[in-house]
Design a protein around this motif. Structure first.
Motif: not given
Lengths: 323, 436
Positions: A61-62, A279, A282-284, B71, B96, B394, B396-397, B400, B433
């Motif tokens: 996404l980035f 998830i 759009f979250i990770e 985001q 980012a 990130a 958010p990763f 979550n 990764r």
């Protein structure tokens, strides 16, 4: 001579058995089919190919502007070896689809029989029952979920209040946040919102059953169970098969019920394929990985689709044969 | 030779001018979009109306998106050139986003107008390091800052015989349990639910940071690594799980995900919850609602820093930034809006009053209500997100992953040891990764 001229007026069948279409007809067909084919290519084929291409990259996404780097089947290997993904597939197939669809079909059949029963008609409740049946179906899923979340809330929910006042429980239950309750609660919400369509379909099929068939069976001494087994069920079978397959499509792909009800939680307890894709993407931010998950999901649905097409084709062939 | 102008030509010319005037005006007036995600939309609209009054050539359309979607929504829009001109961003996003070329570098504007920016110029802004990308360009302007502190009900504490707010984690748990036993009310009823952005992420980090290292850090070789052992991670899971197991945080909290959820706010207001942990904006909301519902009655609330461990009491500097999208057709006007919004008066003085400008002068000058004294105390010991924000995983990763691992422990789906090991492995894999 006359017969010879008549024969020449009718185009001779092609050697292959296919009638050769005149150029004007071919042009018309092409013109008529081109727009839908164009739309299919734009909105189905291209996104599908693009998604497969993304699934072979590490697109993030980035990094949307730069695109992803080619990593071959790495995303698929990760998917297939991930215990989390196996759990997600289990949740999707077993809980969401098998249990969810089964409950809907069984309850739909029971309700259809009830609404079609002579007793309900005798009590003049038939019409009002059918109108009431439409209410859940007319309720948008978002509204249904919000209402049910409120009903099941452990602090102010009506369900807990009723169970406590009846003495069934002494402490409120967090239905949507307790391992033992969350799946039954989710299935209840989905069933409430989608049951009417299944019921109405079965009702329509029931109403097309000639009453003479039932009377004949009863005269022949068939018990109620035998009437059900040998008259009703065979008559309803095509509708049941179609509803099972259609419900499977709608349920397997479903995102909104799970996401808005539990957010795929508690933990990952209700995470299904659609929410996993969301998830991861759009979250990770792992668009490549989620594209691979999407391809796997689409493949499973394609198998269902082929079964569905085969059932439909067999049915049409049978009907043509009978005609 | 002189040319005569007929009356008809004069009338036509005048009419043409009259018609052209609004067109010229319309060409000069531009409309920019501002993506604002906080709940105070009416107040912000008031601030924007004031901006439009001061700048009649600029109209501002306010867009709304929930923080949960903000985001990914912005990144997708920026990738296809349809992002809003000015966007409200979380503190940890600009680095980012800059790397993703989703924000416009602001160095030229800062060089030109930096001395006049905010209350004390660009140098007076707080958390500027988080606004800088990996390429050392500035991608956003810090706008507001906040941190979490504990808020508690003094009456319930007194009823339970507790005279002061606990200063270490075990004392806090004991106090929570005592309150439940003596008053029948939950102690610290923290939201324990799972979602994409669960509150437990913050509480878990406060515990870990006060005890030792954070989840990730930069090693001596410059590479990032998971700096906690699975056992250290597990300590946090076990600590919060005990609240639920011992019953002083009711299991109903498993259905609450966010720190400022209505259940938390109303629970505090009704006296059904003894403690909560919230950013200052939520604490102000609770105090305001108390004052509205109980005019003339003093609020029974006080605030205090979170409990301390060997590293002290550690929360984070949170806040919002403002950035300009690379696709903005009116970057000058967008910059003008940012200049206006970061100026304490009128934005913070009249409209956005629950928030603190991310500027040193404004933070030190802010007058806190007596009930809010825990917040300035907590700000003194708060830390930056540091490697969380600058590292290759990130936030958010991790957010979550931590929330879902904790949720699995809380419902008994996994043991704390199992969930900790899996979380450690998941972040290690993500680090590997992204550092390839």
């Amino acid at each position: 001579m006359a017969s010879h001229s008549t024969a020449s007026a009718v185009p001779a069948p092609a050697v292959s058995g296919r009638r050769k279409r005149p150029p004007s007809e071919r042009g018309f067909l092409f013109t008529a089919l081109a727009p839908p084919f164009f739309l299919l290519i734009c909105f189905y084929v291209y996104p599908t190919v693009f998604n497969v291409e993304n699934s072979l990259t590490d697109l993030s996404l980035f990094g949307l502007r730069d695109g992803g780097e080619w990593i071959g089947l790495e995303n698929y290997v990760e998917l297939m070896t991930s215990p989390d993904f196996r759990r997600v597939v289990w949740n999707t197939v077993v809980w969401l689809t098998v249990v969810g669809v089964s409950v809907r079909i069984v309850l739909g059949l029971a309700l259809a029989f009830l609404l079609n029963s002579a007793t309900l008609k005798r009590w003049r409740l038939s019409t009002i029952s059918r109108i009431l049946l439409i209410v859940p179906w007319a309720t948008p899923p978002v509204v249904a979920i919000i209402v049910w979340r409120w009903l099941l809330d452990p602090r102010v929910g009506a369900v807990n209040a009723a169970l406590i006042s009846l003495g069934i429980i002494d402490q409120p239950i967090a239905f949507l946040a307790t391992a033992g309750w969350v799946w039954p609660a989710v299935i209840t919400i989905i069933t409430w919102n989608t049951l009417p369509l299944v019921t109405l379909t079965f009702m329509a099929s029931l109403q097309s059953l000639p009453h003479e068939l039932i009377e004949a069976a009863e005269i022949d001494g068939a018990s109620k169970w035998q009437v059900m087994r040998y008259v009703y069920i065979p008559h309803l079978k095509p509708a049941i098969v179609i509803m099972v397959l259609m419900s499977t499509f709608w349920t397997f792909n479903n995102f909104i019920y799970i996401w808005l009800t539990t957010g795929a939680g508690p933990g990952t307890y209700t995470n299904v394929m659609a929410t996993e894709i969301y998830i991861k993407a759009f979250i990770e931010g792992r668009l490549g990985y989620s594209s691979a998950a999407g391809v796997v999901m689409a493949t499973i649905m394609t198998i269902f689709g082929l079964i569905y097409l085969r059932v439909i084709a067999e049915r049409e062939l049978k009907e043509e044969g009978e005609a | 030779m002189t040319e005569k102008i007929s009356r008809r030509q004069v009338v036509a010319g005048a009419a043409g001018l009259a018609l052209a005037a609004p067109a010229v005006h319309a060409q000069q007036q531009v409309t920019i979009t501002f993506r604002f995600n906080d709940p105070e939309a009416p107040q912000m609209r008031g601030a924007l109306d004031e901006f439009e009054r001061r700048n009649p050539d600029i109209k501002v359309t306010m867009q709304r998106v929930s923080w949960g979607d903000a985001q990914q929504q912005y990144l997708r829009e920026a990738a296809v050139g349809s992002a809003p001109d000015v966007a409200q961003l979380a503190f940890v996003w600009p680095r980012a986003f800059g790397g993703a070329r989703s924000l416009r570098p602001l160095d030229d504007y800062i060089q030109r107008d930096g001395a006049r920016l905010g209350a004390g110029g660009w140098d007076g802004f707080f958390a500027r390091d988080l606004a800088v990308g990996a390429d050392n360009k500035v991608y956003a302007i810090p706008w507001t800052t906040d941190t979490f502190a504990m808020m508690y009900n003094k009456d319930l504490f007194a009823q339970a015989g507790i005279t002061s707010f606990p200063t270490d984690w075990e004392a806090l748990r004991a106090a929570s349990q005592t309150i439940q036993q003596r008053t029948g009310k939950p102690g610290w009823a923290f939201p324990a639910g799972s979602c994409g952005t669960p509150a437990i992420w913050f509480f878990m980090n406060f515990y870990w940071w006060s005890k030792g290292p954070g989840l990730i850090d930069r090693g001596s070789d410059g590479r990032f690594l998971v700096s906690m052992t699975p056992q250290q991670i597990q300590e946090g899971f076990d600590y919060y799980n005990r609240y639920l197991q011992e019953g002083h945080n009711p299991r109903a909290s498993l259905s609450i995900c966010l720190w400022g959820a209505p259940e938390v706010v109303e629970g505090m207001l009704s006296g059904n919850i003894a403690m909560c942990s919230n950013p200052d904006t939520v604490a102000i909301e609770i105090l305001d609602k108390w004052a509205q519902r109980n005019p003339g009655r003093p609020a029974p609330f006080a605030t205090a820093p979170h409990p301390a461990g060997p590293n002290g009491s550690r929360t984070f500097f949170g806040g919002r930034m403002l950035g300009i999208s690379p696709n903005s057709r009116f970057p000058e006007q967008a910059w003008k809006l940012i200049q206006y919004l970061v100026t304490p008066d009128p934005t913070f003085a009249r409209f956005y009053t629950n928030y603190t400008p991310a500027q040193q002068a404004a933070i030190t000058a802010r007058a806190w209500a007596p009930e809010m004294s825990g917040y300035p105390a907590q700000l003194r010991t708060a830390r930056s997100w540091g490697p969380y924000g600058t590292g290759p995983v990130a936030i958010p990763f991790m957010w979550n992953a931590v929330g879902r691992a904790a949720g699995s422990v809380f419902i008994g789906e996994k043991t704390a040891a199992q969930a900790s090991q899996e979380l450690h492995d998941a972040i290690s894999r993500e680090l590997a990764r992204n550092q390839r």
